[in-house]
Scaffold this motif. Structure first.
Motif, PDB file in Angstrom:
ATOM      1  N   GLN A 164       0.828  -1.203   0.000  1.00 24.89           N
ATOM      2  CA  GLN A 164       0.000   0.000   0.000  1.00 24.89           C
ATOM      3  C   GLN A 164       0.865   1.256   0.000  1.00 24.89           C
ATOM      4  OE1 GLN A 164      -2.831  -0.083   3.219  1.00 24.89           O
ATOM      5  NE2 GLN A 164      -3.302  -2.251   2.929  1.00 24.89           N
ATOM      6  N   ASN A 165       0.220   2.371  -0.337  1.00 25.75           N
ATOM      7  CA  ASN A 165       0.844   3.704  -0.283  1.00 25.75           C
ATOM      8  C   ASN A 165       2.066   3.856  -1.181  1.00 25.75           C
ATOM      9  OD1 ASN A 165      -1.078   4.537   1.614  1.00 25.75           O
ATOM     10  ND2 ASN A 165       0.187   3.849   3.332  1.00 25.75           N
ATOM     11  N   PHE A 166       2.027   3.203  -2.352  1.00 24.32           N
ATOM     12  CA  PHE A 166       3.112   3.419  -3.309  1.00 24.32           C
ATOM     13  C   PHE A 166       3.068   4.859  -3.799  1.00 24.32           C
ATOM     14  CE2 PHE A 166       2.560  -1.248  -3.801  1.00 24.32           C
ATOM     15  CZ  PHE A 166       3.848  -1.627  -3.483  1.00 24.32           C
ATOM     16  N   PRO A 167       4.230   5.458  -4.038  1.00 24.32           N
ATOM     17  CA  PRO A 167       4.235   6.842  -4.544  1.00 24.32           C
ATOM     18  C   PRO A 167       3.601   6.913  -5.931  1.00 24.32           C
ATOM     19  CG  PRO A 167       6.447   5.894  -4.569  1.00 24.32           C
ATOM     20  CD  PRO A 167       5.575   4.926  -3.845  1.00 24.32           C
ATOM     21  N   THR A 168       2.675   7.854  -6.095  1.00 24.18           N
ATOM     22  CA  THR A 168       1.976   8.007  -7.370  1.00 24.18           C
ATOM     23  C   THR A 168       1.944   9.478  -7.766  1.00 24.18           C
ATOM     24  OG1 THR A 168      -0.164   8.238  -6.238  1.00 24.18           O
ATOM     25  CG2 THR A 168       0.473   6.009  -6.917  1.00 24.18           C
ATOM     26  N   GLY A 169       1.576   9.704  -8.965  1.00 27.75           N
ATOM     27  CA  GLY A 169       1.458  11.080  -9.452  1.00 27.75           C
ATOM     28  C   GLY A 169       2.141  11.241 -10.785  1.00 27.75           C
ATOM     29  N   ALA A 170       1.750  12.287 -11.486  1.00 27.97           N
ATOM     30  CA  ALA A 170       2.325  12.556 -12.806  1.00 27.97           C
ATOM     31  C   ALA A 170       3.824  12.779 -12.696  1.00 27.97           C
ATOM     32  CB  ALA A 170       1.650  13.783 -13.433  1.00 27.97           C
ATOM     33  N   GLY A 171       4.558  12.075 -13.512  1.00 26.48           N
ATOM     34  CA  GLY A 171       6.010  12.254 -13.543  1.00 26.48           C
ATOM     35  C   GLY A 171       6.765  11.539 -12.454  1.00 26.48           C
ATOM     36  N   VAL A 172       6.086  10.747 -11.632  1.00 27.50           N
ATOM     37  CA  VAL A 172       6.755  10.057 -10.514  1.00 27.50           C
ATOM     38  C   VAL A 172       7.107   8.627 -10.912  1.00 27.50           C
ATOM     39  CG1 VAL A 172       6.499   9.212  -8.166  1.00 27.50           C
ATOM     40  CG2 VAL A 172       5.591  11.452  -8.780  1.00 27.50           C
ATOM     41  N   THR A 173       8.311   8.221 -10.601  1.00 29.64           N
ATOM     42  CA  THR A 173       8.733   6.838 -10.803  1.00 29.64           C
ATOM     43  C   THR A 173       9.362   6.317  -9.510  1.00 29.64           C
ATOM     44  OG1 THR A 173      10.015   5.347 -12.209  1.00 29.64           O
ATOM     45  CG2 THR A 173      11.043   7.452 -11.651  1.00 29.64           C
ATOM     46  N   HIS A 174       9.406   5.010  -9.340  1.00 28.08           N
ATOM     47  CA  HIS A 174       9.969   4.440  -8.102  1.00 28.08           C
ATOM     48  C   HIS A 174      10.384   2.983  -8.337  1.00 28.08           C
ATOM     49  CE1 HIS A 174       6.440   1.882  -7.307  1.00 28.08           C
ATOM     50  NE2 HIS A 174       5.707   2.910  -7.733  1.00 28.08           N
ATOM     51  N   ASN A 175      11.152   2.475  -7.390  1.00 27.81           N
ATOM     52  CA  ASN A 175      11.542   1.057  -7.421  1.00 27.81           C
ATOM     53  C   ASN A 175      11.033   0.338  -6.167  1.00 27.81           C
ATOM     54  OD1 ASN A 175      13.201   2.174  -5.499  1.00 27.81           O
ATOM     55  ND2 ASN A 175      15.103   1.247  -6.242  1.00 27.81           N
ATOM     56  N   CYS A 176       9.828   0.690  -5.729  1.00 33.19           N
ATOM     57  CA  CYS A 176       9.265   0.201  -4.462  1.00 33.19           C
ATOM     58  C   CYS A 176       8.370  -1.028  -4.597  1.00 33.19           C
ATOM     59  CB  CYS A 176       8.464   1.326  -3.796  1.00 33.19           C
ATOM     60  SG  CYS A 176       9.442   2.812  -3.425  1.00 33.19           S
ATOM     61  N   SER A 177       8.209  -1.562  -5.782  1.00 35.82           N
ATOM     62  CA  SER A 177       7.210  -2.607  -5.999  1.00 35.82           C
ATOM     63  C   SER A 177       7.454  -3.880  -5.197  1.00 35.82           C
ATOM     64  CB  SER A 177       7.132  -2.959  -7.498  1.00 35.82           C
ATOM     65  OG  SER A 177       6.732  -1.822  -8.224  1.00 35.82           O
ATOM     66  N   SER A 178       8.683  -4.219  -4.939  1.00 40.85           N
ATOM     67  CA  SER A 178       8.972  -5.481  -4.243  1.00 40.85           C
ATOM     68  C   SER A 178       9.655  -5.268  -2.893  1.00 40.85           C
ATOM     69  CB  SER A 178       9.858  -6.370  -5.118  1.00 40.85           C
ATOM     70  OG  SER A 178      11.074  -5.697  -5.427  1.00 40.85           O
ATOM     71  N   VAL A 179       9.523  -4.066  -2.344  1.00 41.64           N
ATOM     72  CA  VAL A 179      10.187  -3.754  -1.079  1.00 41.64           C
ATOM     73  C   VAL A 179       9.451  -4.422   0.087  1.00 41.64           C
ATOM     74  CG1 VAL A 179      10.702  -1.888   0.541  1.00 41.64           C
ATOM     75  CG2 VAL A 179      11.172  -1.600  -1.879  1.00 41.64           C
ATOM     76  N   GLN A 180      10.240  -4.960   1.032  1.00 34.76           N
ATOM     77  CA  GLN A 180       9.675  -5.616   2.211  1.00 34.76           C
ATOM     78  C   GLN A 180       9.907  -4.774   3.459  1.00 34.76           C
ATOM     79  OE1 GLN A 180      11.904  -9.307   1.877  1.00 34.76           O
ATOM     80  NE2 GLN A 180      10.121 -10.344   1.010  1.00 34.76           N
ATOM     81  N   THR A 181       9.263  -5.165   4.554  1.00 28.10           N
ATOM     82  CA  THR A 181       9.390  -4.452   5.827  1.00 28.10           C
ATOM     83  C   THR A 181      10.855  -4.216   6.194  1.00 28.10           C
ATOM     84  OG1 THR A 181       7.355  -5.461   6.637  1.00 28.10           O
ATOM     85  CG2 THR A 181       8.815  -4.506   8.288  1.00 28.10           C
ATOM     86  N   GLY A 182      11.177  -2.966   6.495  1.00 32.07           N
ATOM     87  CA  GLY A 182      12.526  -2.619   6.912  1.00 32.07           C
ATOM     88  C   GLY A 182      13.451  -2.217   5.782  1.00 32.07           C
ATOM     89  N   ALA A 183      13.081  -2.511   4.515  1.00 30.30           N
ATOM     90  CA  ALA A 183      13.925  -2.143   3.375  1.00 30.30           C
ATOM     91  C   ALA A 183      13.566  -0.738   2.908  1.00 30.30           C
ATOM     92  CB  ALA A 183      13.739  -3.150   2.254  1.00 30.30           C
ATOM     93  N   ILE A 184      14.381  -0.186   2.028  1.00 26.25           N
ATOM     94  CA  ILE A 184      14.131   1.160   1.508  1.00 26.25           C
ATOM     95  C   ILE A 184      14.018   1.121  -0.007  1.00 26.25           C
ATOM     96  CG2 ILE A 184      15.327   2.274   3.443  1.00 26.25           C
ATOM     97  CD1 ILE A 184      17.730   2.662   1.596  1.00 26.25           C
ATOM     98  N   CYS A 185      13.393   2.162  -0.555  1.00 30.19           N
ATOM     99  CA  CYS A 185      13.299   2.311  -2.000  1.00 30.19           C
ATOM    100  C   CYS A 185      13.420   3.794  -2.324  1.00 30.19           C
ATOM    101  CB  CYS A 185      11.999   1.727  -2.536  1.00 30.19           C
ATOM    102  SG  CYS A 185      10.515   2.492  -1.841  1.00 30.19           S
ATOM    103  N   VAL A 186      13.543   4.088  -3.619  1.00 33.46           N
ATOM    104  CA  VAL A 186      13.766   5.474  -4.048  1.00 33.46           C
ATOM    105  C   VAL A 186      12.676   5.893  -5.027  1.00 33.46           C
ATOM    106  CG1 VAL A 186      15.338   7.056  -5.224  1.00 33.46           C
ATOM    107  CG2 VAL A 186      16.253   5.262  -3.730  1.00 33.46           C
ATOM    108  N   THR A 187      12.140   7.076  -4.796  1.00 29.65           N
ATOM    109  CA  THR A 187      11.199   7.666  -5.752  1.00 29.65           C
ATOM    110  C   THR A 187      11.846   8.906  -6.347  1.00 29.65           C
ATOM    111  OG1 THR A 187       8.990   8.606  -6.017  1.00 29.65           O
ATOM    112  CG2 THR A 187      10.056   8.996  -3.911  1.00 29.65           C
ATOM    113  N   SER A 188      11.656   9.079  -7.635  1.00 28.71           N
ATOM    114  CA  SER A 188      12.275  10.208  -8.334  1.00 28.71           C
ATOM    115  C   SER A 188      11.350  10.675  -9.460  1.00 28.71           C
ATOM    116  CB  SER A 188      13.646   9.797  -8.894  1.00 28.71           C
ATOM    117  OG  SER A 188      13.512   8.698  -9.786  1.00 28.71           O
ATOM    118  N   CYS A 189      11.804  11.665 -10.182  1.00 31.53           N
ATOM    119  CA  CYS A 189      11.009  12.236 -11.278  1.00 31.53           C
ATOM    120  C   CYS A 189      11.399  11.601 -12.611  1.00 31.53           C
ATOM    121  CB  CYS A 189      11.224  13.743 -11.352  1.00 31.53           C
ATOM    122  SG  CYS A 189      10.636  14.635  -9.897  1.00 31.53           S
TER     123      CYS A 189
END
Length: 200
Positions: A164-189
């Motif tokens: 849940q709560n994946f970053p969304t919005g026009a122009g937003v990209t991320h690598n959070c699709s397979s992230v598990q509890t305690g791990a980190i991911c990056v969202t960028s433009c």
């Protein structure tokens, strides 16, 4: 023979002699064995001799390992029973275990008294691995170190994937699709958009 003693042979006779003294031989009296009143209880350490005392003899009764120390002396009374006041024995509390401070593990093991149990389970955001279950820990006395310790094994837990709560919005990209509890991911433009990347 007095109470608590048994005559062996015949009673003795004494005679008052002309000089005003008594003449005779003392009877042979054997001390009776106390057949009741031996303290019992899992919180007690009772000396083996307490089971075979005879009139007037004494033995020690103390708190067992795992209980606050205390001691008392019991005496074999003339009525054939051990007499004394039991020590007050309170179960000791186990210190916390560093082994339970593990990522992904939760527990109910604070302030657990000797002989009591608690449960180690998976913390929020973690689940048991397939075929595994929560683990019971017990507060026990460790004879080798003469100390209290929590004993048990840790459950096998694995982090849950975020859904849940994946970053969304026009122009937003991320690598959070397979992230598990305690791990980190990056969202960028995306290309064509400006803005600083953020770590989630």
């Amino acid at each position: 023979c007095a109470q608590g003693w048994t005559l062996v042979g015949s009673a003795a006779k004494y005679a008052c002699t002309s000089d005003g003294s008594f003449s005779g031989s003392r009877p042979t009296c054997e001390a009776n064995t106390c057949a009741s009143g031996v303290p019992l209880g899992s919180d007690l350490t009772v000396a083996a001799s307490c089971s075979s005392l005879t009139t007037g003899q004494m033995c020690n009764v103390a708190c067992a390992d795992g209980y606050a120390s205390g001691a008392a002396v019991f005496t074999c009374g003339a009525a054939g029973a051990l007499q004394g006041t039991l020590p007050t024995c309170m179960p000791l509390v186990c210190p916390s275990s560093a082994s339970l401070v593990t990522t992904g593990v939760s527990h109910t093991c604070n302030n657990i008294a000797f002989g009591s149990s608690c449960v180690a389970s998976c913390a929020s955001g973690y689940v048991l691995k397939a075929g595994q279950n929560n683990k019971q820990w017990t507060c026990a006395w460790v004879g080798g170190t003469q100390s209290m310790a929590l004993q048990g094994v840790l459950p096998s837990c694995e982090p849950k994937p975020c859904s849940q709560n994946f970053p969304t919005g026009a122009g937003v990209t991320h690598n959070c699709s397979s992230v598990q509890t305690g791990a980190i991911c990056v969202t960028s433009c995306n290309l064509g958009y400006t803005g600083a990347a953020r770590i989630l």
